[in-house]
Scaffold this active site. Structure first.
Site: not given
Length: 252
Positions: A136, A140
């Protein structure tokens, strides 16, 4: 023609929330009646006469947001992580007091990601080894991702039902945690890298072969198909549904 579903989005200023505001606003069968940001009072949901609340906020806020929605008979579609077993049990107890309110908690709203989780679950019992890698963007907040944790749980349950043992692993020393997290007995590895959005692969191995089940989201627009599906179907599913696959006819 049926009246449009009255929708409120919580987390309007976030990356997912702002995308959801645009998607709901563009859907002819939905009406965006409220878009709340941090600090806005939840009473605005009642003033706007919302029917469905979409929660795309942060883990620290999501439980109270959903409790408020359910207590006022509003359906909820939730993409925020932070729902452990204790929180889910508490929510189910609250929902048991009403026969009409539905809540969808979806670790991932991308249709491809939901299918990748299901394919991983189906394949898990046929392979000696299985591990999950999720990748990611560096903004995040949680690791491992909710999708990865859910995938690991589904894989582990499928292997347990089939009587498949733990993945072979002779590691005796790992002082720096190089083998990653362990979720329900399945190793999960998290990568945070600039330029990524949301990506995951399940690696499954037998002697002489490997199967990789991979999904990539290159734009947050990929999640909106699932968000809109959830909004349109949540009233048909009273109680708690965990995972968008509960609203999809996968024929499995």
């Amino acid at each position: 023609m049926a009246e449009p579903i009255r929708v409120a989005v919580l987390g309007r200023d976030g990356r997912m929330g702002s995308e959801a505001v645009r998607a709901v606003d563009a859907a002819p069968d939905l009406e965006l009646v409220a878009a709340l940001g941090r600090g806005d009072g939840l009473e605005q949901l009642l003033e706007a006469r919302a029917e469905v609340v979409v929660d795309l906020t942060v883990p620290a806020a999501t439980r109270e947001n959903v409790r408020f929605a359910v207590s006022h008979g509003l359906h909820a579609v939730v993409g925020t992580t932070g729902w452990d077993r204790a929180a889910l049990d508490e929510l189910e107890a609250q929902l048991a007091e009403t026969s009409a309110t539905g809540v969808l908690i979806a670790p991932n709203f991308a249709v491809g990601a939901v299918l990748a989780m299901k394919f991983s679950e189906l394949a898990a019992r046929f392979f000696d080894s299985v591990e999950v890698v999720e990748l990611h963007h560096p903004r995040k907040l949680d690791a491992p991702s909710g999708t990865a944790a859910r995938t690991a749980a589904l894989v582990a349950a499928a292997r347990q039902r089939a009587g498949v043992g733990a993945s072979p692993d002779a590691t005796e020393s790992d002082p720096h945690g190089a083998r990653g997290a362990v979720v329900d007995g399945v190793h999960v590895h998290s990568v945070r890298l600039q330029g990524l959005v949301a990506h995951q692969e399940t690696l499954l191995g037998n002697t002489g072969e490997q199967l990789t089940v991979r999904h990539d989201s290159f734009d947050r627009a990929s999640f909106m198909t699932g968000v809109l599906l959830g909004i349109r179907r949540v009233a048909e599913h009273p109680g708690l549904t965990h995972g968008l696959d509960g609203y999809m006819d996968l024929g499995l």
